[in-house]
Write an enzyme that holds these catalytic residues in place. Structure first.
Site, mmCIF file in Angstrom:
data_model
loop_
_atom_site.group_PDB
_atom_site.id
_atom_site.type_symbol
_atom_site.label_atom_id
_atom_site.label_comp_id
_atom_site.label_asym_id
_atom_site.label_seq_id
_atom_site.Cartn_x
_atom_site.Cartn_y
_atom_site.Cartn_z
ATOM 1 N N LEU A 87 36.593 23.464 47.157
ATOM 2 C CA LEU A 87 36.157 22.508 45.802
ATOM 3 C C LEU A 87 37.534 22.346 45.041
ATOM 4 O O LEU A 87 37.820 21.353 44.363
ATOM 5 C CB LEU A 87 35.120 23.028 45.391
ATOM 6 C CG LEU A 87 33.684 23.085 46.092
ATOM 7 C CD1 LEU A 87 32.568 23.466 45.256
ATOM 8 C CD2 LEU A 87 33.325 21.485 46.367
ATOM 9 N N GLY A 88 38.426 23.634 44.813
ATOM 10 C CA GLY A 88 39.517 23.555 43.966
ATOM 11 C C GLY A 88 39.974 24.814 43.697
ATOM 12 O O GLY A 88 39.548 26.039 44.462
ATOM 13 N N ASP A 204 42.155 28.251 28.677
ATOM 14 C CA ASP A 204 42.488 27.414 29.726
ATOM 15 C C ASP A 204 41.613 26.278 29.562
ATOM 16 O O ASP A 204 41.247 25.563 30.656
ATOM 17 C CB ASP A 204 42.582 27.826 30.944
ATOM 18 C CG ASP A 204 43.414 27.120 31.895
ATOM 19 O OD1 ASP A 204 44.264 26.358 31.633
ATOM 20 O OD2 ASP A 204 43.101 27.233 33.300
ATOM 21 N N ASN A 209 38.472 21.898 33.899
ATOM 22 C CA ASN A 209 37.307 23.102 33.615
ATOM 23 C C ASN A 209 36.123 22.814 32.819
ATOM 24 O O ASN A 209 35.427 23.734 32.457
ATOM 25 C CB ASN A 209 38.205 24.149 32.839
ATOM 26 C CG ASN A 209 39.275 24.976 33.788
ATOM 27 O OD1 ASN A 209 39.085 24.831 35.083
ATOM 28 N ND2 ASN A 209 40.028 25.633 33.323
#
Length: 522
Positions: A87-88, A204, A209
């Site tokens: 997915l990432g 982050d 995110n």
């Protein structure tokens, strides 16, 4: 980037052997499945044809098929889970969609890469992230349910979100409406406020995110770069001279200098950059090299939102500027105050909470196996790439932040000035009657035409700029005048004909009366 068909060198017999070893399909069911495939295909069947039949039947995923056709059968299983597709990539590993082997439930599994899993610091960091996320029980934070090790690989199990991350959502739909942007901002601030209260600074914060599901619920994800202040006073030591930075397009100015000393206000700056992205479709400083963009975060101002959207209400533009103040002391000091402000703002924005429902579909990268048409088994499949992920990873070094915000006072919203008329009662802003005197449509029509509030500091800076502009204008004018005079003189000399010189003569008469003409020169 268009997928290219992967060259398949396996014959059908070899492909079936690879499939058996992968354990993706129950060994008892596989013979029956292969008989069905044999009956539906001719003698000229290929490994790709068999793989396509398995994918369209929902027995394996397109990504799994691509790996099998390359002869790979290891790595699909980890503990009680089977990887369906990547997915990432997060701050501390690669995230896969996975299925529980017994229950059949879908989850997201983050795996610590083997190269990092070999270091004690990376493992400690990974476990700290898992423990912290597991304790952050909030509707706007992605939950972690399990953490384990399988054949030397560390992994954690999280909720699988049926939706998209915020970056994908904006890239797919374009800049968001003001109502949706502020609603998502409120949810992000609520999740981050809870994390901050429990000693976790994200570090982050960026659109990718934040996960948004199909019901419009936002989840803060990926604490891989977070600074932890929970459980123990022990801090990680710095590895060399490089500290975790964050993502260049959204990093706070002070975080670029030393990310170990940042506090919650760094998350506030990054969330302001995220709001800017939601409203414009661009990061505040999206051009230039990494060093140039870092320098812009230190001293430059982004292009005003009104340049992209002239109808942007001044309260929203002012809010974004306040969140992105270069000096941490000039920002909104905590996320809880930002939530309060969003709650005051939302009733005056056109639309409703229901506008969020359905906006965040999974998109092509997260479709179910049976939805694929035209089987092209890419060499890379859906592997996450490093392109665009300018996250500078350094050590796992952490130490306590310099400032304690445990007793922060409620926010001072006076920076909004006349742009946000919040009535005051005994020195405090009333909530229910904030805009009772004006209809939402009428207020926002006026707000869109109003000039943004100007602070004393802004007036002083503007005056300084105006004085310098006048000085520069005078110097430019004098220079132009001198240049014009020089050009005029030169042109006159070129165009004016030189006067003809006259020949002079002397005449002498002799005694006989004869005249003699003698030239004397010019």
């Amino acid at each position: 980037m268009t997928e290219q068909s992967a060259p398949t060198t396996l014959n059908v017999t070899t492909f079936i052997e690879v499939l058996k070893r992968s354990q993706l399909i129950d060994a008892e069911k596989l013979p029956r499945i292969l008989k069905v495939i044999a009956a539906s295909t001719g003698e000229d069947r290929t490994a790709s044809m068999v793989a396509e039949h398995l994918v369209t039947s929902g027995l394996i995923t397109k990504w799994q098929a691509a790996q099998l056709l390359k002869g790979k059968y290891r790595g699909f299983l980890i503990g009680k889970y089977c990887f369906r597709k990547p997915l990432g990539r997060g701050g501390m590993g690669v995230v896969f969609e996975a299925e529980h082997l017994v229950l059949g439930t879908r989850v997201a599994v983050k795996v610590l890469p083997k190269d990092r899993g070999a270091t004690e610091k990376a493992v400690s960091r990974f476990l700290a992230e898992a423990r912290a996320a597991a304790k952050l029980n909030h509707p706007n934070i992605l939950r972690v349910h399990d953490c384990d090790v399988f054949e030397g690989r560390r992994f954690m199990v999280m909720d699988l979100i049926d939706g998209s991350n915020l970056g994908e959502l904006v890239e797919r739909n374009g800049p968001l409406t003001y109502r949706i942007a502020i609603e998502l901002l409120r949810q992000a601030a609520a999740g981050l406020a809870y994390a901050h209260e429990h000693g976790v600074i994200h570090r982050d914060v960026k659109p990718h995110n934040f996960m948004v599901d199909k019901n419009g619920e936002l989840k803060v994800a990926d604490l891989g770069l977070a600074l932890f202040q929970i459980d123990s006073p022990e801090r990680y030591t710095q590895d060399g001279n490089v500290a975790v930075l964050g993502t260049v397009d959204y990093v706070a100015p002070e975080q670029a200098w030393d990310s170990r000393k940042v506090d919650r206000r760094a998350d506030m700056y990054s969330l302001g950059c995220t709001l800017y992205f939601m409203l414009t479709g661009k990061a505040p400083f999206d051009s230039g090299s990494m060093a140039q963009r870092l320098a812009k975060h230190q001293s430059a101002q982004p292009t005003p939102i009104q340049n992209f959207r002239p109808d942007c209400p001044p309260p929203i533009a002012n809010l974004c500027s306040k969140m992105m103040a270069k000096n941490p002391n000039e920002r909104i000091q905590n996320m809880g105050d930002l939530v309060v402000f969003c709650d005051r703002l939302l009733p005056n924005l056109p639309g409703s909470r229901g506008d969020l429902v359905g906006i965040a579909g999974r998109g092509n990268s997260m479709r179910s196996p049976g939805s694929d048409s035209g089987m092209h088994f890419s060499n890379t499949g859906n592997y996450p790439t490093e392109a665009g992920l300018e996250t500078m990873l350094g050590s796992d070094a952490e130490r306590s932040t310099a400032t304690d915000f445990g007793n922060s006072q409620p926010a001072d919203l006076s920076f909004l000035g006349d742009a946000l008329p919040v009535p005051q009662v005994n020195g405090s802003a009333t909530h229910s009657a904030a805009y009772s005197s004006a209809s939402a449509g009428g207020y926002w029509q006026q707000a869109a035409q109003a000039k943004p509030a100007v602070t004393a500091a802004q007036r002083k800076a503007t005056a300084k700029i105006s004085a310098e502009s006048r000085k520069n204008l005078i110097l430019v004018g004098v220079g132009l005048l001198v240049a014009c005079l020089s050009i005029s003189i030169t042109a006159w000399q070129i165009l004016t004909p030189e006067p003809k010189e006259v020949q002079r003569f002397k005449t002498i008469e002799d005694k006989d009366g004869n005249l003699t003409v003698i030239p004397l020169g010019k």
